[in-house]
Design a protein around this motif. Structure first.
Motif, PDB file in Angstrom:
ATOM      1  N   ASN A 199       0.855  -1.181   0.000  1.00  0.00           N
ATOM      2  CA  ASN A 199       0.000   0.000   0.000  1.00  0.00           C
ATOM      3  C   ASN A 199       0.901   1.243   0.000  1.00  0.00           C
ATOM      4  O   ASN A 199       1.802   1.367   0.837  1.00  0.00           O
ATOM      5  CB  ASN A 199      -0.890  -0.064   1.261  1.00  0.00           C
ATOM      6  CG  ASN A 199      -1.741   1.157   1.440  1.00  0.00           C
ATOM      7  OD1 ASN A 199      -1.243   2.237   1.699  1.00  0.00           O
ATOM      8  ND2 ASN A 199      -3.051   0.987   1.322  1.00  0.00           N
ATOM      9  N   HIS A 200       0.651   2.141  -0.943  1.00  0.00           N
ATOM     10  CA  HIS A 200       1.504   3.324  -1.106  1.00  0.00           C
ATOM     11  C   HIS A 200       1.581   4.181   0.176  1.00  0.00           C
ATOM     12  O   HIS A 200       2.642   4.718   0.519  1.00  0.00           O
ATOM     13  CB  HIS A 200       0.928   4.161  -2.262  1.00  0.00           C
ATOM     14  CG  HIS A 200       1.675   5.398  -2.585  1.00  0.00           C
ATOM     15  ND1 HIS A 200       2.822   5.409  -3.356  1.00  0.00           N
ATOM     16  CD2 HIS A 200       1.452   6.693  -2.236  1.00  0.00           C
ATOM     17  CE1 HIS A 200       3.252   6.650  -3.463  1.00  0.00           C
ATOM     18  NE2 HIS A 200       2.438   7.459  -2.805  1.00  0.00           N
ATOM     19  N   LEU A 201       0.475   4.272   0.895  1.00  0.00           N
ATOM     20  CA  LEU A 201       0.436   5.103   2.115  1.00  0.00           C
ATOM     21  C   LEU A 201       1.337   4.495   3.193  1.00  0.00           C
ATOM     22  O   LEU A 201       2.050   5.210   3.909  1.00  0.00           O
ATOM     23  CB  LEU A 201      -1.003   5.242   2.630  1.00  0.00           C
ATOM     24  CG  LEU A 201      -2.025   5.728   1.589  1.00  0.00           C
ATOM     25  CD1 LEU A 201      -3.431   5.704   2.154  1.00  0.00           C
ATOM     26  CD2 LEU A 201      -1.661   7.130   1.112  1.00  0.00           C
ATOM     27  N   GLY A 228       3.873   2.781   2.496  1.00  0.00           N
ATOM     28  CA  GLY A 228       5.210   3.099   1.991  1.00  0.00           C
ATOM     29  C   GLY A 228       5.675   4.439   2.554  1.00  0.00           C
ATOM     30  O   GLY A 228       6.784   4.558   3.075  1.00  0.00           O
ATOM     31  N   HIS A 229       4.799   5.443   2.481  1.00  0.00           N
ATOM     32  CA  HIS A 229       5.178   6.769   3.015  1.00  0.00           C
ATOM     33  C   HIS A 229       5.501   6.676   4.509  1.00  0.00           C
ATOM     34  O   HIS A 229       6.455   7.290   4.978  1.00  0.00           O
ATOM     35  CB  HIS A 229       4.061   7.781   2.782  1.00  0.00           C
ATOM     36  CG  HIS A 229       4.116   8.434   1.424  1.00  0.00           C
ATOM     37  ND1 HIS A 229       5.206   9.139   0.983  1.00  0.00           N
ATOM     38  CD2 HIS A 229       3.204   8.477   0.409  1.00  0.00           C
ATOM     39  CE1 HIS A 229       4.975   9.602  -0.240  1.00  0.00           C
ATOM     40  NE2 HIS A 229       3.765   9.210  -0.617  1.00  0.00           N
ATOM     41  N   VAL A 230       4.701   5.913   5.257  1.00  0.00           N
ATOM     42  CA  VAL A 230       4.971   5.788   6.703  1.00  0.00           C
ATOM     43  C   VAL A 230       6.376   5.198   6.914  1.00  0.00           C
ATOM     44  O   VAL A 230       7.167   5.704   7.716  1.00  0.00           O
ATOM     45  CB  VAL A 230       3.906   4.913   7.406  1.00  0.00           C
ATOM     46  CG1 VAL A 230       4.297   4.643   8.863  1.00  0.00           C
ATOM     47  CG2 VAL A 230       2.527   5.576   7.327  1.00  0.00           C
ATOM     48  N   VAL A 244       0.821  13.877   4.449  1.00  0.00           N
ATOM     49  CA  VAL A 244       0.348  14.924   3.529  1.00  0.00           C
ATOM     50  C   VAL A 244       1.033  14.768   2.177  1.00  0.00           C
ATOM     51  O   VAL A 244       2.253  14.817   2.077  1.00  0.00           O
ATOM     52  CB  VAL A 244       0.593  16.346   4.092  1.00  0.00           C
ATOM     53  CG1 VAL A 244      -0.527  16.794   4.996  1.00  0.00           C
ATOM     54  CG2 VAL A 244       1.922  16.476   4.798  1.00  0.00           C
ATOM     55  N   SER A 245       0.219  14.537   1.153  1.00  0.00           N
ATOM     56  CA  SER A 245       0.791  14.345  -0.185  1.00  0.00           C
ATOM     57  C   SER A 245      -0.140  14.982  -1.201  1.00  0.00           C
ATOM     58  O   SER A 245      -1.044  15.741  -0.849  1.00  0.00           O
ATOM     59  CB  SER A 245       0.961  12.853  -0.453  1.00  0.00           C
ATOM     60  OG  SER A 245      -0.313  12.253  -0.581  1.00  0.00           O
ATOM     61  N   GLY A 246       0.071  14.639  -2.480  1.00  0.00           N
ATOM     62  CA  GLY A 246      -0.798  15.191  -3.512  1.00  0.00           C
ATOM     63  C   GLY A 246      -2.152  14.507  -3.526  1.00  0.00           C
ATOM     64  O   GLY A 246      -3.152  15.078  -3.949  1.00  0.00           O
ATOM     65  N   ALA A 286       9.052  12.705  -1.190  1.00  0.00           N
ATOM     66  CA  ALA A 286       8.252  12.522  -2.405  1.00  0.00           C
ATOM     67  C   ALA A 286       8.248  11.043  -2.784  1.00  0.00           C
ATOM     68  O   ALA A 286       9.064  10.254  -2.272  1.00  0.00           O
ATOM     69  CB  ALA A 286       8.836  13.364  -3.527  1.00  0.00           C
ATOM     70  N   ASP A 287       7.343  10.671  -3.669  1.00  0.00           N
ATOM     71  CA  ASP A 287       7.218   9.266  -4.067  1.00  0.00           C
ATOM     72  C   ASP A 287       8.553   8.668  -4.503  1.00  0.00           C
ATOM     73  O   ASP A 287       9.307   9.297  -5.239  1.00  0.00           O
ATOM     74  CB  ASP A 287       6.214   9.156  -5.224  1.00  0.00           C
ATOM     75  CG  ASP A 287       4.799   9.440  -4.751  1.00  0.00           C
ATOM     76  OD1 ASP A 287       4.599   9.516  -3.527  1.00  0.00           O
ATOM     77  OD2 ASP A 287       3.915   9.565  -5.607  1.00  0.00           O
ATOM     78  N   ASN A 288       8.816   7.468  -4.043  1.00  0.00           N
ATOM     79  CA  ASN A 288      10.052   6.770  -4.413  1.00  0.00           C
ATOM     80  C   ASN A 288       9.855   5.277  -4.192  1.00  0.00           C
ATOM     81  O   ASN A 288       8.869   4.864  -3.563  1.00  0.00           O
ATOM     82  CB  ASN A 288      11.223   7.297  -3.569  1.00  0.00           C
ATOM     83  CG  ASN A 288      11.015   7.058  -2.087  1.00  0.00           C
ATOM     84  OD1 ASN A 288      11.243   5.954  -1.594  1.00  0.00           O
ATOM     85  ND2 ASN A 288      10.528   8.054  -1.359  1.00  0.00           N
TER      86      ASN A 288
HETATM   87 ZN    ZN Z   1       2.853   9.485  -2.421  1.00  0.00          ZN
END
Ligand code: ZN
Ligand code: KG4
Length: 404
Positions: A108-110, A112-114, A137-139, A357-359
């Protein structure tokens, strides 16, 4: 053990290699920002074509450096995101997992951010941080999360409409400053703050513009932990139209950008005209004041909601509050979150700037956490690989209301 990770949820093609200690061994990323910039947002069809071009190029680079023998598992973002973008990464991941005969982990992308919190940060250890409160907080999202572990995360508050980053992107689009606009608006707001503090020559004009372009703080009397940014965006739009000089610059800039959209070959010949008008907009005192007020209201809104969360959930067991996501680089948000954490005696955790940012590194790091929590995910299951599907929406992290 080494994990190859792939991220393609929106407009960044990214591949990374993570090892079992959590160390990032390599990462490659090709951003599509320039291609989408003239449209003021991501064009899905263009994005998916660029993924089809860029992901294999990154994989080729990876293969030259490492070969495929070292890979023990593949991980890939499968939700949430643009479906046409997600599909490109998931297709590549399935093909790789099947041909290399290794397990495939859907991430899950979220999440991933965590987990981007733990990349290349010696001072932040995963085991010492959970349970953890997170502002993401993202786009695509504005969320307050309560995270007990990789598996167990709950959404405590989310946006009812636009996200924090999207609000900035749309403001930048109205100013014809391109996509993504978050960092540009942030910079203009900081420029304004600097002039106000230092009392430079144009201080008086700017002070007056700041006073007449004040914007409302969204959901001021609402007791929930939810966000809303679309009203703020519209208030920005209305204030923008009130200044004739700025409105004229925007009309001119739009005309030039229209020409480029119709005929990309003109991009170079009229680039100087566009650059000069863009610079005028970026230096325009009314635009600077407006960006400053947008930043003030948007960040204050976030802080008020995080304060409600902390008042209701100020458990001693949750010592850390993290801010993650592409928009977590925002200067004023970071400063205000630090003050809030001081007030509630929490430790603020931030992601290294290069991983906000996304990676793909964050996808690999989240995959490692998933395996550590449940090693059965390392078992090869080809039916799993074949059945993996994408979800445009987040399904893995539940909203708190679904628990009530
Ligand atoms: Zn993102
Ligand atoms: O996490 P991310 O790379 O992609 C998504 O998952 O959406 O976040 C990108 C978003 C964009 O909307 C961008 O404008 C915003 O983050 N952003 C910012 C700042 N830097 C990037 N928003 C506000 N202030 C910033 N400094």
């Amino acid at each position: 053990m080494k994990i190859l990770s792939i991220e393609s949820s929106c407009d960044d093609s990214a591949i990374a290699l993570t090892d079992s200690s959590g160390a990032l061994l390599w990462q490659g990323k090709i951003s599509q920002e320039r291609a989408h910039s003239v449209y003021g947002g991501v064009v899905p069809e263009l994005a998916s074509r660029l993924f089809a071009r860029d992901l294999p190029a990154l994989l080729g680079e990876f293969k030259t450096r490492f070969g495929f023998e070292c890979i023990r598992a593949i991980s890939v973002t499968y939700e949430p995101g643009l479906s046409t973008s997600l599909l490109e990464g998931v297709m590549m991941a399935k093909a790789l997992a099947l041909s290399l005969n290794v397990p495939l982990l859907a991430i899950n992308h979220l999440k991933g951010h965590v987990f981007s919190l733990f990349i290349n940060q010696d001072s932040i250890s995963e085991s010492a941080c959970f349970p953890l409160s997170v502002l993401l907080v993202s786009g695509g999202h504005s969320l307050i999360l309560k995270c007990a572990s990789y598996q167990n995360m709950q959404i405590m508050g989310s946006s009812l409409d636009d996200s924090f980053g999207e609000c900035y992107d749309k403001a930048a689009k109205m100013l014809t400053l391109g996509y993504p606009g978050g960092a540009i608006i942030d910079k203009m707001a900081c420029e304004c703050a600097k002039i106000l503090e230092s009392r430079f020559s144009n201080f008086d004009v700017l002070r007056e513009f700041v006073d007449i372009t004040k914007l409302p703080i969204p959901l001021l009397h609402d007791k929930s932990m939810n966000f809303s940014f679309s009203g703020l965006k519209n208030a920005f739009r209305l204030k923008l139209s009130e200044n004739e000089e700025l409105a004229k610059l925007i009309v001119l800039s739009n005309k030039i950008q229209e020409k480029i959209k119709q005929d990309f070959s003109m991009q170079d010949s009229i680039k100087n005209d566009l650059d000069s008008i863009t610079q005028k907009i970026k230096n325009n005192p009314y635009a600077l004041a407006l960006c400053y007020n947008l930043q003030m209201s948007a960040t204050e809104h976030i802080i008020q909601k995080c304060r409600i969360y902390l008042r209701q959930n100020n458990l001693d067991s949750i010592k850390h509050f993290a801010i993650v996501g592409g928009a977590s680089t925002n200067s004023m948000l970071r400063a205000k979150m630090q003050d809030l954490c001081d007030e509630f005696k929490k430790v603020l955790l931030t992601v290294k700037l290069e991983f906000c940012a996304d990676n793909a590194a964050m996808i690999g790091r989240a995959a490692l956490a998933k395996i550590r929590e449940n090693p059965r995910f390392l078992k090869l299951d080809s039916k799993n690989i074949l059945n993996l599907d994408i979800n445009p929406r987040n399904t893995e992290i539940q909203n708190i209301e679904s628990f009530l």
